[in-house]
Design an enzyme around this catalytic site. Structure first.
Site, PDB file in Angstrom:
ATOM      1  N   HIS A 114     -32.887  -5.942 -58.025  1.00 50.19           N
ATOM      2  CA  HIS A 114     -32.140  -4.686 -57.953  1.00 50.19           C
ATOM      3  C   HIS A 114     -30.645  -4.986 -58.177  1.00 50.19           C
ATOM      4  O   HIS A 114     -30.107  -5.914 -57.552  1.00 50.19           O
ATOM      5  CB  HIS A 114     -32.353  -4.012 -56.592  1.00 50.19           C
ATOM      6  N   ASP A 155     -37.013  -0.461 -52.777  1.00 55.30           N
ATOM      7  CA  ASP A 155     -35.930  -1.435 -52.508  1.00 55.30           C
ATOM      8  C   ASP A 155     -35.828  -1.793 -51.022  1.00 55.30           C
ATOM      9  O   ASP A 155     -34.771  -2.219 -50.551  1.00 55.30           O
ATOM     10  CB  ASP A 155     -34.570  -0.916 -53.012  1.00 55.30           C
ATOM     11  N   ALA A 184     -25.110 -12.451 -61.927  1.00 52.15           N
ATOM     12  CA  ALA A 184     -26.005 -12.445 -60.761  1.00 52.15           C
ATOM     13  C   ALA A 184     -27.488 -12.356 -61.132  1.00 52.15           C
ATOM     14  O   ALA A 184     -28.259 -13.260 -60.827  1.00 52.15           O
ATOM     15  CB  ALA A 184     -25.615 -11.305 -59.816  1.00 52.15           C
TER      16      ALA A 184
END
Ligand code: GRF
Length: 205
Positions: A114, A155, A184
């Site tokens: 995510h 999530d 990331a």
């Protein structure tokens, strides 16, 4: 004695840059406990399917148009996953919510990437550029990405890895999205995948 590598399926809907990062790291020897055996898309036009074929990985589409009923669609997905002997499911830009039954079946064996630092800017409705738009409009100075286990809460599963990324003056959602991916997502998804494969392989012994 070492057991077989963990058989991984990557579920995708779009461009597949995270899938590419996984394929590249596997090729570089940085996924020693896992093997990507299947790429499964819910969209026939997903470029990720092409990336899979180029890497010599089986690419399958279980399409909404072909299976309009969600239960039938998941049934077909399950069948394909079982047929391939998949032990770990990686959601890499898979833009469809999976049922509670499906997530329960893969409890501890399904992970997701995510593009924010959970619990910020996550959950229902937070996907793609919307996540970065929300981060910018809130005015956070740091955002990032999270890899987590998947459970029935969007999530909401246990966090495996996170990495922070700085927000810069004049960022647009598009620029921020690219930086979060580069700095990331493409780094922590392969690493988290290896962590989980190692763990699952250890449990097999
Ligand atoms: C990524 O931002 C990922 O975090 C999110 O969807 C996007 C997929 O991009 N879940 P790609 O298909 O891997 O390029």
């Amino acid at each position: 004695m070492l057991t077989e590598k963990v058989r991984i399926a990557v579920l995708v809907s779009g461009g597949g840059t995270n899938l590419q990062a996984l394929l590249d790291e596997e090729r570089a020897g940085n996924l020693p406990d896992g093997e990507i055996v299947l790429v499964l898309s819910n969209r026939p036009d997903a470029y990720a399917l092409e990336r899979a074929r180029k890497a010599g990985v089986e690419a399958v589409c279980v399409d909404r148009a072909q299976y309009p009923d969600p239960a039938a669609r998941e049934g077909e997905m399950r069948r394909v996953l079982r047929e391939k002997g998949v032990e770990l499911v990686v959601l890499a830009g898979y833009l469809s919510i999976l049922s509670e039954a499906f997530t329960a079946e893969y409890a501890g064996r399904m992970i997701n990437i995510h593009p924010s630092l959970i619990p910020s800017f996550c959950g229902k409705g937070f996907y793609g550029l919307k996540v970065h738009e929300a981060a910018l409009s809130y005015g956070v100075k740091v955002t990032g990405a999270t890899v987590h286990y998947v459970n029935e809460i969007p999530d909401g599963g246990q966090i495996i890895l996170q990495k922070a990324v700085g927000v810069r003056e004049g960022d647009t959602p598009e620029r921020l999205q690219k930086r979060v991916m580069r700095q990331a997502e493409w780094k922590i998804l392969p690493r988290a995948c290896e962590i989980v494969c190692k763990k699952l392989r250890g449990e097999e012994k």
